[in-house]
Enzyme design. Structure first.
Site, mmCIF file in Angstrom:
data_model
loop_
_atom_site.group_PDB
_atom_site.id
_atom_site.type_symbol
_atom_site.label_atom_id
_atom_site.label_comp_id
_atom_site.label_asym_id
_atom_site.label_seq_id
_atom_site.Cartn_x
_atom_site.Cartn_y
_atom_site.Cartn_z
ATOM 1 C CB CYS A 1 7.714 90.344 46.662
ATOM 2 S SG CYS A 1 8.352 92.020 46.831
ATOM 3 C CB CYS B 1 3.048 103.106 49.283
ATOM 4 S SG CYS B 1 3.175 104.353 47.991
ATOM 5 C CB SER B 2 2.792 97.643 50.727
ATOM 6 O OG SER B 2 4.048 97.694 50.087
ATOM 7 C CG HIS C 1 5.229 93.721 51.245
ATOM 8 N ND1 HIS C 1 5.388 92.348 51.213
ATOM 9 C CD2 HIS C 1 5.729 94.180 50.063
ATOM 10 C CE1 HIS C 1 5.960 92.010 50.071
ATOM 11 N NE2 HIS C 1 6.192 93.094 49.360
#
Ligand SMILES: [Zn+2]
Lengths: 382, 144
Positions: free
Chosen positions: A81, A199-200, A327
């Site tokens: 990430c 949650c993304s 994301h």
């Protein structure tokens, strides 16, 4: 060594673009960032391109094939990430070292829907030896905070309420919907305490930045909207007692944060806004403490008091964060630099953090049995 | 997921993970203890990640009792995996830290206590992607 400045930066609206290619998404952000600076791809001396999904696919070269092949050196990077932040930092280092004075950094990702984690050949251990899913990993981190400090499900859920609210003011966010507390808490439970709205969002996206030396900035007359990079720091996971059982994202963040504050000659009290890695609501809570925005054990109070909401003491994830803006792994680390830069330039519109002068961006990622990569940048209006 | 049977000492099933061994006296979890700093790792290794010592590792059988350090109740997993289940991080009594599934508890966070004593049991189970082929694995269950 020269100071390094951002003179052009932009991101595409995060969303789902299944009919596009990864290089074309990268190219779009690259051209937007170049236009923001008023420069051309022909002015760039090097390209640093971050992407995870096609890490062996020479995305940077394929992107140049779409916007101009000038023969410049291309470095393709992959670092979980922190991929986008790593590409940006490589660009920063090249200018800082004086090798180049005008470089381009791009981060891009095209993702499927659904759960991340697990995967690999052989018999699956999922369910038999715990879970290899990302939500389970980050729920452990939240539950560890609950064990230590009594942090509640409701406090974790408030992070998601806040970030979704912020995203209603960001036209580049994937989602722009209010999610009241009851809606967040009553959403499908994924791994306690993270519900689906905590949650993304897996989305496609890209972001890019043009970095130059101080001399080049002055020579080009680009000081007016330039952003100074006060610190660019990275870290990997140091040894932690339970690292074989649960990945650690806190130690790496604390190391990078300490280095970044030292490099910038600043402290957490000097930061006007933060874009941090809220891949799950539980993560944002622990990173308040990891980044020094409050003392250890105080993160629950920080969210309850509204300190990290727009208008609060230190607004966090005013973009909507990974939870609502989305994301796209490789793009995230440059998209958050775009967000902070936009506030420092005073161009964030409805969600503008008033008087913002200094901002911090943070990404951290990794996985079970792999390790952690963390990137932190501190930015200031030039 | 329930556990009705006791340890299948005579299991002929292949271990699900490399650090689960089938010895003459039944299954055990293989660990490594660093002679320099004392840290106990799950699995076999030669270099210490904690203190960087080389060739000081001693092969050990991991402790089969410990305390529940942390947990989450997993409701959404990969397709075909039975949910909910309790994903647990356990601190073993010898100092090792290990992840696993905790059985024989209500999968409700209100009814699971941090630091509760647990023990390791060995059972056969079928991985979600290997239906019909049992593997030998380990689980945690409440102790005492
Ligand atoms: Zn050692």
């Amino acid at each position: 060594m020269s100071d390094v400045y951002i003179v052009g930066i932009d991101m595409i609206t995060f969303g789902r673009y299944p009919d596009r290619t990864v290089p074309s998404l990268a190219a779009e952000a690259a051209l937007m960032a170049l236009d923001d600076s008023g420069l051309s791809i022909r002015d760039m001396q090097a390209l640093y391109c971050g992407n995870l999904g096609q890490a062996s696919g020479m995305v940077g070269q394929r992107m140049l094939a779409e916007i101009g092949q000038t023969g410049i050196p291309v470095t393709n990077v992959a670092n979980a990430c922190a991929t986008g932040a790593t590409a940006f930092r490589d660009a920063w280092m090249a200018v800082k070292a004086g090798v180049y004075d005008t470089v381009l950094a791009v981060g891009v990702e095209q993702m499927g829907k659904g759960l991340l984690g697990g995967g690999s050949g052989g018999p699956s251990t999922e369910g038999l030896i715990g879970s290899g899913t990302m939500p389970a990993m980050f729920s452990h981190i939240g539950m560890e905070h609950t064990k230590r400090y009594g942090t509640t499900f409701e406090q974790f859920a408030r992070v998601s309420v806040k970030n979704h609210h912020h995203s209603t003011m960001n036209p580049k966010s994937m989602y722009r919907k209010e999610t009241p507390l009851e809606m967040v808490m009553n959403a499908e439970m994924i791994a306690y305490p993270n519900t689906k709205l905590m949650c993304s969002v897996n989305v496609d996206g890209s972001a890019a930045a043009v970095l130059v030396s101080e001399q080049k900035m002055k020579q080009l007359g680009l000081s007016a909207r330039a952003i100074k990079v006060r610190a660019s720091e990275m870290s990997s996971n140091p040894f932690e007692e339970r690292q074989m059982a649960m990945p650690d994202f806190s130690s790496a963040t604390r190391i990078a944060a300490a280095r970044a504050y030292e490099r910038a000659g600043l402290g957490p009290e000097d930061i006007d806004l933060v874009e941090l890695h809220d891949c799950f609501a539980t993560a944002e809570i622990v990173h308040y403490e990891n980044l020094g925005l409050c003392a250890d054990g105080e993160a629950g109070r920080l969210i309850d008091d509204g300190d990290t909401a727009l208008g609060g003491r230190v607004p966090v994830n005013v973009s909507g964060g990974l939870l609502s803006k989305g994301h796209p792994l490789g793009a995230t680390g440059i998209a958050n630099i775009y967000e902070v830069s936009t506030h420092l330039r005073g161009e964030a519109g409805e969600r503008q953090v008033e008087g913002a002068r200094i901002g911090l961006t943070h990404v951290v990622g990794g996985g079970p049995g792999m390790g952690t990569a963390c990137g932190i940048h501190i930015l200031e209006k030039a | 997921m329930t556990a009705e049977t006791e340890t299948p000492i005579e299991s002929g099933a292949e271990p699900l993970v490399p650090f689960l061994k089938t010895g003459d006296n039944g299954p055990y979890l293989a660990g490594s203890k660093c002679g320099a700093c004392g840290h106990v790792f799950v699995g076999e290794r030669t270099v210490c990640a904690k203190c960087s010592a080389r060739d000081r590792m001693e092969a050990v059988h991991l402790s089969e009792t410990g305390k529940l350090y942390d947990f989450t109740v997993v409701h959404r997993s990969f397709p075909g995996v039975d949910t909910p289940f309790v994903d647990a991080i356990v601190d073993l009594d010898d100092g090792a830290h290990i992840k696993g599934t905790l059985l024989d508890v209500d999968p409700d966070p209100e009814s699971i206590a941090f630091d509760m004593p647990v023990k390791i049991v060995y059972r056969e189970a079928e991985p979600v992607n290997k239906a019909g082929t049992p593997y030998l694995t380990y689980f945690f269950v409440p102790a005492g």
